[in-house]
Design a protein around this motif. Structure first.
Motif, short mmCIF file in Angstrom:
data_model
loop_
_atom_site.label_atom_id
_atom_site.label_comp_id
_atom_site.label_asym_id
_atom_site.label_seq_id
_atom_site.Cartn_x
_atom_site.Cartn_y
_atom_site.Cartn_z
N TYR A 68 0.52 -13.10 6.52
CA TYR A 68 -0.53 -12.28 5.90
C TYR A 68 -0.04 -11.59 4.63
O TYR A 68 -0.84 -11.26 3.77
CB TYR A 68 -1.06 -11.25 6.89
N ARG A 72 -3.88 -11.77 -0.41
CA ARG A 72 -4.58 -10.52 -0.64
C ARG A 72 -5.65 -10.48 0.44
O ARG A 72 -6.61 -11.26 0.43
CB ARG A 72 -5.24 -10.50 -2.04
N TRP A 73 -5.48 -9.58 1.38
CA TRP A 73 -6.30 -9.59 2.60
C TRP A 73 -6.68 -8.17 2.95
O TRP A 73 -5.85 -7.26 2.94
CB TRP A 73 -5.50 -10.25 3.73
N ARG A 74 -7.93 -7.96 3.25
CA ARG A 74 -8.44 -6.63 3.57
C ARG A 74 -8.28 -6.26 5.06
O ARG A 74 -8.59 -5.15 5.45
CB ARG A 74 -9.91 -6.51 3.19
N GLY A 75 -7.89 -7.19 5.87
CA GLY A 75 -7.70 -6.91 7.30
C GLY A 75 -8.85 -7.39 8.15
O GLY A 75 -8.79 -7.31 9.37
N ASN A 87 2.74 -9.78 -3.85
CA ASN A 87 2.67 -8.52 -3.09
C ASN A 87 4.05 -7.85 -3.01
O ASN A 87 4.16 -6.63 -3.08
CB ASN A 87 2.14 -8.76 -1.68
#
Length: 134
Positions: A68, A72-75, A87
């Protein structure tokens, strides 16, 4: 009346059974290979549950966290925007993150420098002979 046949010994008494002849009811000792195999089964049987728990609760979550971290991941939802190591680059450029790393390093080194000598000298100070003159 039951008679027991024994081999007479010229020096008196009863002699042992001849070599290679097992006594009735005596169990054979397992071979060295069987002993080794049994020990390995025992080792595997006792360590397998701990290894399984470690893999499930430590290694798998670490793998998912690394996976993860490359997105780019918002959850919520599946990660779709791949950013690679960007990141990590952003994290190391952040002064707050670098301060946090520095503070953690200070705590680790300080605890090793304090706890290490204490752990090595405490057994010498509290030897067993003082408490038990055995």
């Amino acid at each position: 009346m039951t008679t027991i046949s024994q081999n007479p010994n010229p020096a008196g008494g009863v002699s042992a059974s001849p070599a290679g002849v097992r006594r009735a009811g005596a169990q054979r000792r397992p071979s060295r290979a069987a002993d080794t195999r049994r020990k390995w089964y025992e080792i595997i049987g006792l360590t397998a549950p701990a290894v399984i728990v470690y893999v499930i609760f430590v290694l798998v979550p670490m793998g998912f966290a690394f996976y993860y971290s490359l997105f780019r991941w918002r959850g919520v939802g599946p990660p779709t925007d791949f950013v690679g190591l960007n990141n990590y680059i952003l994290a190391f450029q952040d002064p707050i993150f670098r301060d946090a790393l520095r503070n953690n390093a200070i705590i680790v080194v300080g605890s090793l420098l304090i706890q290490g000598p204490i752990a090595l000298t405490a057994p010498a100070l509290f030897r067993l002979e003082r408490f038990c003159p055995c």
